[in-house]
Enzyme design. Structure first.
Site, PDB file in Angstrom:
ATOM      1  N   VAL A  92      -4.126  -1.423  -0.764  1.00 50.06           N
ATOM      2  CA  VAL A  92      -4.816  -0.288  -1.370  1.00 50.06           C
ATOM      3  C   VAL A  92      -4.324  -0.069  -2.796  1.00 50.06           C
ATOM      4  CG1 VAL A  92      -5.262   2.195  -1.185  1.00 50.06           C
ATOM      5  CG2 VAL A  92      -5.074   0.809   0.895  1.00 50.06           C
ATOM      6  N   GLU A  93      -3.018  -0.170  -2.991  1.00 45.97           N
ATOM      7  CA  GLU A  93      -2.420   0.159  -4.277  1.00 45.97           C
ATOM      8  C   GLU A  93      -2.712  -0.883  -5.352  1.00 45.97           C
ATOM      9  OE1 GLU A  93      -0.880   2.752  -5.336  1.00 45.97           O
ATOM     10  OE2 GLU A  93      -0.558   3.892  -3.506  1.00 45.97           O
TER      11      GLU A  93
END
Length: 262
Positions: A92-93
């Site tokens: 996600v990051e």
């Protein structure tokens, strides 16, 4: 003379060492077994599932990159008895890009901003940025996530705090409490990015848990270490270090992305 070592002890259920079950060869299976977070029920989850489903080249890229780092991250997560969903956060990051850099000056797999990195003793100087280092940034990120979880005993709030900041989440909780409203993640007012943060993670979890119905082919990742850490050499040229490690410079830098100078 040294005595012969006694035979290795095995659990009573195994009469023969050959009967001891081997670990699953696929790291994805190991990750699935460690999923512990309650499923997030939100239309945003389906929205992100559709987005990933339509961009399978993107999934392939972060799986290829993640295959270098994921085993180490999973091991560190398991050592802390954390849910293995936490190991998916770099998807996600940063999509497992250790050199990713955001407009907010966040860097690395875990997207640390400089101030948070300093709080957790991540070194940053002209030569080296530990936010990009796989080992240093992972250990610091898990320290931070443990700290956030211990604040409220709730992983959804901890993850929202990781994205938005613990002070912002604390203020949102206090505001709801003063208004007599529920203080769980679903009922807090938060920025759009944070509102989408957990659904993105849940969508990736769903894909990894059961990729076939979505028409996604998830390439296996071997369930064994990809790299070993060695800290006895300092002040060595990267090209020489790569030569001594018998690997291309590009591969060496992919495993050592924290260095800012040759």
């Amino acid at each position: 003379p040294a005595e012969k070592a006694p035979p290795a002890a095995f659990p009573p259920a195994f009469e023969d060492p050959d009967d001891v079950p081997l670990p699953d060869p696929d790291l994805w299976h190991r990750i699935r077994v460690g999923f512990l977070l309650d499923p997030l029920d939100s239309p945003l989850v389906q929205e992100h599932e559709r987005w990933y489903e339509s961009r399978q080249d993107y999934i392939k890229r972060f799986v290829d990159r993640g295959s270098l780092y994921l085993h180490y991250i999973v091991e560190q997560v398991e050592k802390r008895n954390m849910p293995t969903e936490i190991a998916l956060l770099p998807m996600v990051e940063s999509a497992f890009n250790p050199t990713a850099y955001s407009r907010a000056h966040a860097s690395g797999l875990w997207q640390f901003i400089p101030g948070t990195a300093r709080r957790f003793d991540v070194q940053q100087n002209w030569w080296y940025d530990g936010r990009r280092d796989i080992v240093d940034s992972t250990n610091a990120a898990l320290d931070y996530l443990q700290y956030l979880y211990e604040m409220d005993g709730d992983w959804q709030l901890a993850l929202a705090s990781y994205n938005w900041g613990e002070n912002a989440v604390a203020r949102a909780i206090a505001k709801n409490r003063a208004a007599g409203k529920p203080t769980d993640y679903a009922h807090l007012s938060m920025p759009l990015e944070t509102r989408h943060y957990l659904p993105k993670l849940q969508a990736l979890k769903n894909i990894i848990n059961n990729p076939e119905p979505l028409g996604i082919s998830l390439e296996a990742i071997p369930n064994h270490p990809y790299f070993a850490a060695y800290d006895k050499v300092v002040d060595i040229d990267v090209s020489l270090a790569a030569k001594l490690a018998e690997m291309p410079v590009e591969q060496f830098m992919a495993l050592n992305p924290g260095f800012s100078r040759p």
